[in-house]
Design a protein around this motif. Structure first.
Motif, PDB file in Angstrom:
ATOM      1  N   PHE A  28     -49.917  25.546 -24.125  1.00  0.00           N
ATOM      2  CA  PHE A  28     -48.933  26.187 -24.989  1.00  0.00           C
ATOM      3  C   PHE A  28     -48.424  27.467 -24.348  1.00  0.00           C
ATOM      4  O   PHE A  28     -49.174  28.190 -23.705  1.00  0.00           O
ATOM      5  N   ASN A  29     -47.147  27.741 -24.547  1.00  0.00           N
ATOM      6  CA  ASN A  29     -46.531  28.962 -24.059  1.00  0.00           C
ATOM      7  C   ASN A  29     -46.456  29.939 -25.233  1.00  0.00           C
ATOM      8  O   ASN A  29     -45.636  29.765 -26.140  1.00  0.00           O
ATOM      9  N   GLN A  30     -47.318  30.935 -25.213  1.00  0.00           N
ATOM     10  CA  GLN A  30     -47.386  31.899 -26.320  1.00  0.00           C
ATOM     11  C   GLN A  30     -46.120  32.742 -26.435  1.00  0.00           C
ATOM     12  O   GLN A  30     -45.816  33.266 -27.509  1.00  0.00           O
ATOM     13  N   GLN A  31     -45.379  32.876 -25.342  1.00  0.00           N
ATOM     14  CA  GLN A  31     -44.139  33.654 -25.374  1.00  0.00           C
ATOM     15  C   GLN A  31     -43.129  33.050 -26.351  1.00  0.00           C
ATOM     16  O   GLN A  31     -42.331  33.765 -26.941  1.00  0.00           O
ATOM     17  N   PHE A  32     -43.184  31.740 -26.515  1.00  0.00           N
ATOM     18  CA  PHE A  32     -42.247  31.053 -27.402  1.00  0.00           C
ATOM     19  C   PHE A  32     -42.963  30.452 -28.609  1.00  0.00           C
ATOM     20  O   PHE A  32     -42.589  29.390 -29.106  1.00  0.00           O
ATOM     21  N   SER A  33     -43.982  31.123 -29.085  1.00  0.00           N
ATOM     22  CA  SER A  33     -44.767  30.642 -30.218  1.00  0.00           C
ATOM     23  C   SER A  33     -44.954  31.754 -31.237  1.00  0.00           C
ATOM     24  O   SER A  33     -44.959  32.932 -30.885  1.00  0.00           O
ATOM     25  N   ASN A  34     -45.071  31.348 -32.490  1.00  0.00           N
ATOM     26  CA  ASN A  34     -45.379  32.304 -33.561  1.00  0.00           C
ATOM     27  C   ASN A  34     -46.112  31.555 -34.670  1.00  0.00           C
ATOM     28  O   ASN A  34     -46.638  30.477 -34.444  1.00  0.00           O
ATOM     29  N   GLN A  35     -46.124  32.094 -35.875  1.00  0.00           N
ATOM     30  CA  GLN A  35     -46.838  31.473 -36.998  1.00  0.00           C
ATOM     31  C   GLN A  35     -46.160  30.193 -37.482  1.00  0.00           C
ATOM     32  O   GLN A  35     -46.773  29.390 -38.171  1.00  0.00           O
ATOM     33  N   GLU A  36     -44.886  30.013 -37.136  1.00  0.00           N
ATOM     34  CA  GLU A  36     -44.132  28.860 -37.624  1.00  0.00           C
ATOM     35  C   GLU A  36     -43.932  27.758 -36.583  1.00  0.00           C
ATOM     36  O   GLU A  36     -43.591  26.637 -36.940  1.00  0.00           O
ATOM     37  N   ALA A  37     -44.119  28.101 -35.315  1.00  0.00           N
ATOM     38  CA  ALA A  37     -43.863  27.126 -34.262  1.00  0.00           C
ATOM     39  C   ALA A  37     -44.668  27.470 -33.014  1.00  0.00           C
ATOM     40  O   ALA A  37     -44.968  28.639 -32.772  1.00  0.00           O
ATOM     41  N   SER A  38     -44.970  26.448 -32.240  1.00  0.00           N
ATOM     42  CA  SER A  38     -45.690  26.667 -30.991  1.00  0.00           C
ATOM     43  C   SER A  38     -45.125  25.740 -29.927  1.00  0.00           C
ATOM     44  O   SER A  38     -44.998  24.532 -30.139  1.00  0.00           O
ATOM     45  N   TYR A  39     -44.792  26.322 -28.790  1.00  0.00           N
ATOM     46  CA  TYR A  39     -44.142  25.613 -27.691  1.00  0.00           C
ATOM     47  C   TYR A  39     -45.196  24.961 -26.804  1.00  0.00           C
ATOM     48  O   TYR A  39     -45.993  25.645 -26.186  1.00  0.00           O
ATOM     49  N   MET A  40     -45.193  23.621 -26.752  1.00  0.00           N
ATOM     50  CA  MET A  40     -46.222  22.867 -26.039  1.00  0.00           C
ATOM     51  C   MET A  40     -45.632  22.201 -24.805  1.00  0.00           C
ATOM     52  O   MET A  40     -44.618  21.504 -24.886  1.00  0.00           O
ATOM     53  N   HIS A  41     -46.297  22.406 -23.662  1.00  0.00           N
ATOM     54  CA  HIS A  41     -45.897  21.725 -22.428  1.00  0.00           C
ATOM     55  C   HIS A  41     -46.545  20.349 -22.396  1.00  0.00           C
ATOM     56  O   HIS A  41     -47.756  20.229 -22.549  1.00  0.00           O
ATOM     57  N   VAL A  42     -45.731  19.324 -22.190  1.00  0.00           N
ATOM     58  CA  VAL A  42     -46.243  17.964 -22.111  1.00  0.00           C
ATOM     59  C   VAL A  42     -46.219  17.488 -20.663  1.00  0.00           C
ATOM     60  O   VAL A  42     -47.221  17.071 -20.118  1.00  0.00           O
ATOM     61  N   VAL A  43     -45.055  17.555 -20.034  1.00  0.00           N
ATOM     62  CA  VAL A  43     -44.899  17.174 -18.642  1.00  0.00           C
ATOM     63  C   VAL A  43     -44.251  18.345 -17.923  1.00  0.00           C
ATOM     64  O   VAL A  43     -43.157  18.771 -18.298  1.00  0.00           O
ATOM     65  N   GLU A  44     -44.932  18.871 -16.931  1.00  0.00           N
ATOM     66  CA  GLU A  44     -44.448  20.052 -16.226  1.00  0.00           C
ATOM     67  C   GLU A  44     -43.010  19.872 -15.749  1.00  0.00           C
ATOM     68  O   GLU A  44     -42.681  18.907 -15.080  1.00  0.00           O
ATOM     69  N   GLY A  45     -42.161  20.802 -16.129  1.00  0.00           N
ATOM     70  CA  GLY A  45     -40.792  20.822 -15.658  1.00  0.00           C
ATOM     71  C   GLY A  45     -39.863  19.795 -16.264  1.00  0.00           C
ATOM     72  O   GLY A  45     -38.773  19.586 -15.750  1.00  0.00           O
ATOM     73  N   GLY A  46     -40.269  19.154 -17.357  1.00  0.00           N
ATOM     74  CA  GLY A  46     -39.361  18.140 -17.851  1.00  0.00           C
ATOM     75  C   GLY A  46     -39.380  17.864 -19.328  1.00  0.00           C
ATOM     76  O   GLY A  46     -38.337  17.738 -19.939  1.00  0.00           O
ATOM     77  N   ILE A  47     -40.558  17.778 -19.935  1.00  0.00           N
ATOM     78  CA  ILE A  47     -40.636  17.430 -21.347  1.00  0.00           C
ATOM     79  C   ILE A  47     -41.557  18.417 -22.050  1.00  0.00           C
ATOM     80  O   ILE A  47     -42.684  18.638 -21.630  1.00  0.00           O
TER      81      ILE A  47
END
Length: 132
Positions: A28-47
């Motif tokens: 997860f990228n905490q820079q783009f996460s908060n209490q309502e959403a969390s940014y999850m990396h699935v496939v590096e550089g694409g999805i």
């Protein structure tokens, strides 16, 4: 323009979903996460996936949120590097509380199995033989 895919998935409990997907090896990228959403990396550089709480997801659309345990609009399919990777991810998903909707399918040149995550979203894991 950088080409990538980011899809939003509504979840009932963001922290439980993050724990589940972390156990599968996603980060997860905490820079783009908060209490309502969390940014999850699935496939590096694409999805990537933005896991969002249902109320936040609802604020992005003007229609009801589909309950994925009752109906599905999409199956998320990920290509794996080996049959062993498919089996390993399925085992981790099952240990984390996923439901396995069907046994593995072995077509010789292709091997796949899926799981339903904590909120009912369907994920299919596929390995295709290089010679195929």
């Amino acid at each position: 323009m950088k080409k990538s895919v980011i899809f939003n998935l509504p979840v009932k409990n963001l922290e439980k979903s993050k724990t589940f997907f972390t156990a599968l090896g996603f980060t997860f990228n905490q820079q783009f996460s908060n209490q309502e959403a969390s940014y999850m990396h699935v496939v590096e550089g694409g999805i990537d996936v933005m896991l969002t709480t249902e109320p936040f997801f609802r604020s992005l659309i003007n229609k009801p949120v589909v309950q994925a345990k009752e109906a599905n609009e999409v199956v998320i399919c990920l290509m794996c590097d080996s049959r062993e990777e498919v089996d390993s991810l399925i085992a981790k998903a099952l240990a984390g509380g996923a439901r396995i909707p069907h046994p593995p399918e072995d077509h010789g040149f292709m091997y796949d199995q899926g799981f339903e995550d904590l909120d009912g979203h369907l994920w299919n894991l596929v390995w295709v033989a290089p010679q195929a």
